[in-house]
Design a protein around this motif. Structure first.
Motif, short mmCIF file in Angstrom:
data_model
loop_
_atom_site.label_atom_id
_atom_site.label_comp_id
_atom_site.label_asym_id
_atom_site.label_seq_id
_atom_site.Cartn_x
_atom_site.Cartn_y
_atom_site.Cartn_z
N SER A 40 1.68 3.40 1.75
CA SER A 40 0.55 2.49 1.68
C SER A 40 -0.38 2.98 0.58
CB SER A 40 -0.19 2.43 3.02
OG SER A 40 -0.94 3.62 3.22
N PRO A 41 -1.39 2.21 0.20
CA PRO A 41 -2.30 2.69 -0.87
C PRO A 41 -3.02 3.98 -0.51
CG PRO A 41 -2.54 0.32 -0.55
CD PRO A 41 -1.68 0.81 0.57
N ASP A 42 -3.17 4.28 0.79
CA ASP A 42 -3.95 5.45 1.20
C ASP A 42 -3.11 6.65 1.59
OD1 ASP A 42 -6.44 4.09 0.92
OD2 ASP A 42 -6.05 3.07 2.82
N GLU A 43 -1.85 6.43 2.01
CA GLU A 43 -1.09 7.55 2.54
C GLU A 43 0.40 7.25 2.54
OE1 GLU A 43 -2.85 7.75 6.44
OE2 GLU A 43 -1.28 6.47 7.32
N ILE A 44 1.17 8.32 2.71
CA ILE A 44 2.62 8.22 2.92
C ILE A 44 2.93 8.90 4.24
CG2 ILE A 44 4.90 8.88 2.08
CD1 ILE A 44 3.71 8.97 -0.74
N ARG A 45 3.64 8.21 5.10
CA ARG A 45 4.11 8.83 6.34
C ARG A 45 5.57 9.20 6.15
NH1 ARG A 45 4.40 6.15 12.33
NH2 ARG A 45 5.68 4.66 11.15
N LEU A 46 5.89 10.49 6.24
CA LEU A 46 7.25 11.00 6.08
C LEU A 46 7.78 11.41 7.45
CD1 LEU A 46 8.53 13.48 3.39
CD2 LEU A 46 9.02 13.89 5.80
#
Length: 500
Positions: free
Chosen positions: A468-474
């Motif tokens: 997303s523009p604010d974060e990456i969830r791995l």
């Protein structure tokens, strides 16, 4: 979501369980790959030859990229996609052995990845030597039902036939390179050329039939070469080719520095991990500097570096001048399992055992190998440890808190301690070096290739990244080969990476 190995032994795949349906995806009679077969080792000799007589990878890579540029590939080697600001993609590493462990990853990957925009194979697409004919059973068939494009970076095994198969499949059916002039007699290059493994003849009918398995328009992807960048939504994904010996040539190094100046947040995908097995391997660039110098430069905005080559999952959240870079090993996509119980108690780059994550857990790794060598050496009563025994002895030997607590009644016996030592369990840090068995390197180089098994649990894994523009969830998802984990692939590790 099903329970993970950190919650129960059942979640790790131990005990009686219903086998998965992955076998129905496999060819009727898959050819078994035995890594310790002298014929296999001889076919994969180019890495050793490059170490002894000089590495020609950089020159060959430059010829491939020049050929692609002449064919119209973009000069900056950037793939520009139309992904939205919120999207997801998969990463799978070290995939192509063509056996049960590779196919066991596929059902869960398809479920978790059904809405993803693309996938990336991180290193060693095809074993043992990257031959073009092997792509039918080891790439096109297993991933025929994945309805999105697949990009890839090569590993050292893809280079054992000078990258010919890789370039044909991923780079717009690139034709073979013309032969080079013979080197001057009695030079190192001449000696190397006498023994060098050359590309095998290609069965064109087999390749054409295999391509039809992934012929849908939505599945097509064309790369500008063995290294590239992808502009996807709000991020840039940079894939580098570390060749036979895990280094970058000067031309690729200059490209990496240039492409890293883009202002977007970035993820590096590399054939060799920068942090692995409790050690730092910054990846040398010909002419000076390292890949990790580029990753650590705050102006380049790298938030993660994901590498293949080692066949398990590891994560190191390294503090770099006040910001965290996630260094990940993601090589659990289908090849034999490299042990995690050989990793000493972690203390590297400011990362301690408390922050470190791995899959399989060290106790499960030791239990897996103890059963394996109990069968192989026909000494099951001596070697085989239960998962609880293995977890307890690893915890005591390394003085760590286990990822999954053993049963309170589990005793650490003298036999368990001896088996753990024989199988290379990482030494306690307070022991002098004179007590350290020289098994760990031998275990990695010789014994782990003999760990291929064809019944669950397999301890394979793949990554899903939600952007997303604010974060990456791995998230690291497990594939054990059991039905329960096929239907709901458990999450073995999860981290949120801020982008702002």
């Amino acid at each position: 979501m099903s329970e993970s190995s950190r919650e129960t032994a059942r979640g790790a795949g131990w005990g009686a369980a219903e086998p998965g349906e992955y076998k129905r995806l496999m060819p009727p009679r898959p050819k078994k790959l035995f890594w310790l077969d002298p014929r296999t080792m001889w076919g994969a000799r180019n890495g050793a030859l490059a170490s002894l007589f000089g590495d020609p990878t950089g020159r060959t890579r430059a010829r491939w990229t020049a050929q692609r540029a002449a064919a119209g590939a973009p000069a900056d080697r950037v793939i520009r996609r139309d992904d939205p600001d919120r999207f997801s993609f998969l990463v799978i590493g070290d995939t192509g052995e063509g056996h049960e462990p590779q196919y066991a990853v596929v059902p869960g990957m398809l479920r978790v990845g059904q809405d993803t925009r693309f996938a990336v194979v991180a290193s060693d697409v095809i074993y043992p030597v990257g031959a073009t004919d092997d792509y039918a059973a080891k790439f096109f068939r297993p991933y025929q039902d994945y309805r999105a494009p697949v990009y890839a970076i090569p590993g050292n095994h893809d280079w054992y036939e000078d990258l010919t198969g890789f370039m044909r499949v991923f780079c717009d059916d690139a034709p073979p390179l013309p032969a080079e002039p013979a080197p001057r007699p009695l030079t190192r290059a001449w000696l190397r050329s006498l023994l060098w493994h050359r590309p095998s003849p290609v069965d064109e009918e087999l390749l054409a039939a295999a391509r039809k398995l992934r012929s849908d328009t939505a599945q097509q992807a064309v790369q500008p070469g063995p290294y590239w960048a992808i502009d996807a939504g709000p991020i840039r994904i940079v894939g580098i080719d570390t060749g036979l010996l895990g280094t970058l040539d000067a031309e690729q190094g200059a490209w990496l520095r240039e492409v890293s100046r883009d202002p977007r947040p970035k993820i590096l995908i590399t054939g060799r991990p920068l942090y692995v097995d409790g050690e730092h391997h910054p990846c040398r660039i010909e002419g000076g500097g390292t890949v990790d110098d580029i990753v650590r430069d705050p102006a380049n905005r790298y938030v993660a570096a994901i590498g293949g080559d080692i066949h398990n999952y590891q994560r190191y959240p390294v503090d770099v001048d006040g910001r965290t870079v996630q260094y990940v090993v993601a090589g659990g996509g289908g090849s034999f399992m490299h042990a995690t119980h050989t990793i000493p108690r972690v203390s590297v780059g400011g990362v301690t055992e408390q922050e470190f994550r791995c899959y399989p857990l060290r106790g499960d790794s030791l239990a897996f190998y103890s059963a394996l060598y109990g069968r192989r050496l026909r000494l099951p009563r001596f070697f085989t440890l239960t998962e609880a025994e293995a977890t307890a002895v690893v915890s005591k030997r390394l003085e760590i808190t286990p990822g999954r607590s053993p049963q309170p009644t589990t005793r650490v016996t003298r036999r368990a301690r001896l088996v753990a030592s024989l199988l290379g369990t990482g030494r306690r840090p307070d022991r002098g070096t004179r007590f350290r068995l020289p098994v760990r390197k031998a275990y990695t180089d010789l014994l782990s290739p003999g760990s291929a098994t064809y019944s669950p649990p397999f301890f394979k894994s793949f990554l899903r990244l939600d952007v997303s523009p604010d974060e990456i969830r791995l998230r690291c998802h497990a594939a054990t080969g059991n039905r329960a984990q096929e239907l709901e692939p458990p999450v073995e590790d999860e981290v949120t990476i801020p982008l702002r």
